[in-house]
Design a protein around this motif. Structure first.
Motif, PDB file in Angstrom:
ATOM      1  N   MET A   1      11.138  -3.910  -1.912  1.00 60.73           N
ATOM      2  CA  MET A   1      10.413  -4.832  -3.441  1.00 60.73           C
ATOM      3  C   MET A   1       8.809  -4.767  -3.000  1.00 60.73           C
ATOM      4  N   ALA A   2       8.203  -4.237  -4.280  1.00 58.45           N
ATOM      5  CA  ALA A   2       7.131  -4.133  -4.187  1.00 58.45           C
ATOM      6  C   ALA A   2       6.335  -5.652  -4.757  1.00 58.45           C
ATOM      7  N   ALA A   3       5.223  -5.830  -3.683  1.00 55.40           N
ATOM      8  CA  ALA A   3       4.586  -7.502  -4.002  1.00 55.40           C
ATOM      9  C   ALA A   3       3.343  -7.013  -4.642  1.00 55.40           C
ATOM     10  N   LYS A   4       3.350  -8.322  -5.852  1.00 54.10           N
ATOM     11  CA  LYS A   4       2.656  -8.828  -6.789  1.00 54.10           C
ATOM     12  C   LYS A   4       1.692  -9.296  -6.538  1.00 54.10           C
ATOM     13  N   ILE A   5       1.219 -10.418  -5.526  1.00 48.14           N
ATOM     14  CA  ILE A   5       0.154 -10.760  -5.519  1.00 48.14           C
ATOM     15  C   ILE A   5      -0.401 -10.504  -3.865  1.00 48.14           C
ATOM     16  N   LYS A   6      -1.340  -9.767  -2.932  1.00 49.02           N
ATOM     17  CA  LYS A   6      -2.118  -9.051  -1.853  1.00 49.02           C
ATOM     18  C   LYS A   6      -3.361  -9.223  -1.496  1.00 49.02           C
ATOM     19  N   LYS A   7      -3.175  -9.074  -0.207  1.00 48.24           N
ATOM     20  CA  LYS A   7      -4.951  -9.963  -0.017  1.00 48.24           C
ATOM     21  C   LYS A   7      -5.429  -9.844  -0.797  1.00 48.24           C
ATOM     22  N   GLY A   8      -6.972 -10.515  -0.752  1.00 48.64           N
ATOM     23  CA  GLY A   8      -8.009  -9.848  -1.870  1.00 48.64           C
ATOM     24  C   GLY A   8      -7.497  -9.629  -3.169  1.00 48.64           C
ATOM     25  N   ASP A   9      -6.641  -9.925  -2.937  1.00 37.50           N
ATOM     26  CA  ASP A   9      -6.439 -10.810  -5.448  1.00 37.50           C
ATOM     27  C   ASP A   9      -7.445 -11.982  -5.877  1.00 37.50           C
ATOM     28  N   THR A  10      -7.369 -12.299  -6.861  1.00 37.11           N
ATOM     29  CA  THR A  10      -8.104 -13.297  -7.091  1.00 37.11           C
ATOM     30  C   THR A  10      -6.772 -14.188  -7.838  1.00 37.11           C
TER      31      THR A  10
END
Length: 105
Positions: A1-10
């Protein structure tokens, strides 16, 4: 499953005490489904003095559930959903459903 929210996102907070606030994702915990957002869900905690840290009352961000945040659209800054698209060179990239813009290069 791919990540929709990642580190550094606003992201924008959708519900709760900090509804409407915007902040940068500091860390993501995918097993618990929680994110740590700078300046959001801040609690004041008592901390005992140690050799490394000073004591007193410190403000600290606490994790919030990933369902309570939405990614900010790179074009206009409004909340958007995240989609995935495969580029011509075979990479899988995230796109904003609202504007169709690429989220990460």
């Amino acid at each position: 499953m791919a990540a929709k929210i990642k580190k550094g996102d606003t992201v924008i907070v959708r519900t709760g005490r900090d509804k409407g606030k915007t902040g940068e994702v500091i860390s993501v915990n995918p097993t618990e489904g929680r994110v740590l957002v700078r300046g959001v869900n801040v609690a004041r905690r008592h901390q005992r003095q140690t050799a490394q840290d000073e004591g007193g009352i410190i403000a600290k961000e606490l994790p919030i559930h990933v369902s309570n945040v939405a990614l900010a659209d790179p074009k206009d800054g409004k909340p958007t959903r995240v989609g995935f698209k495969t580029t011509d060179d075979g990479r899988k990239v995230r796109i904003a459903k609202r504007s169709g813009d690429l989220i990460d290069g």
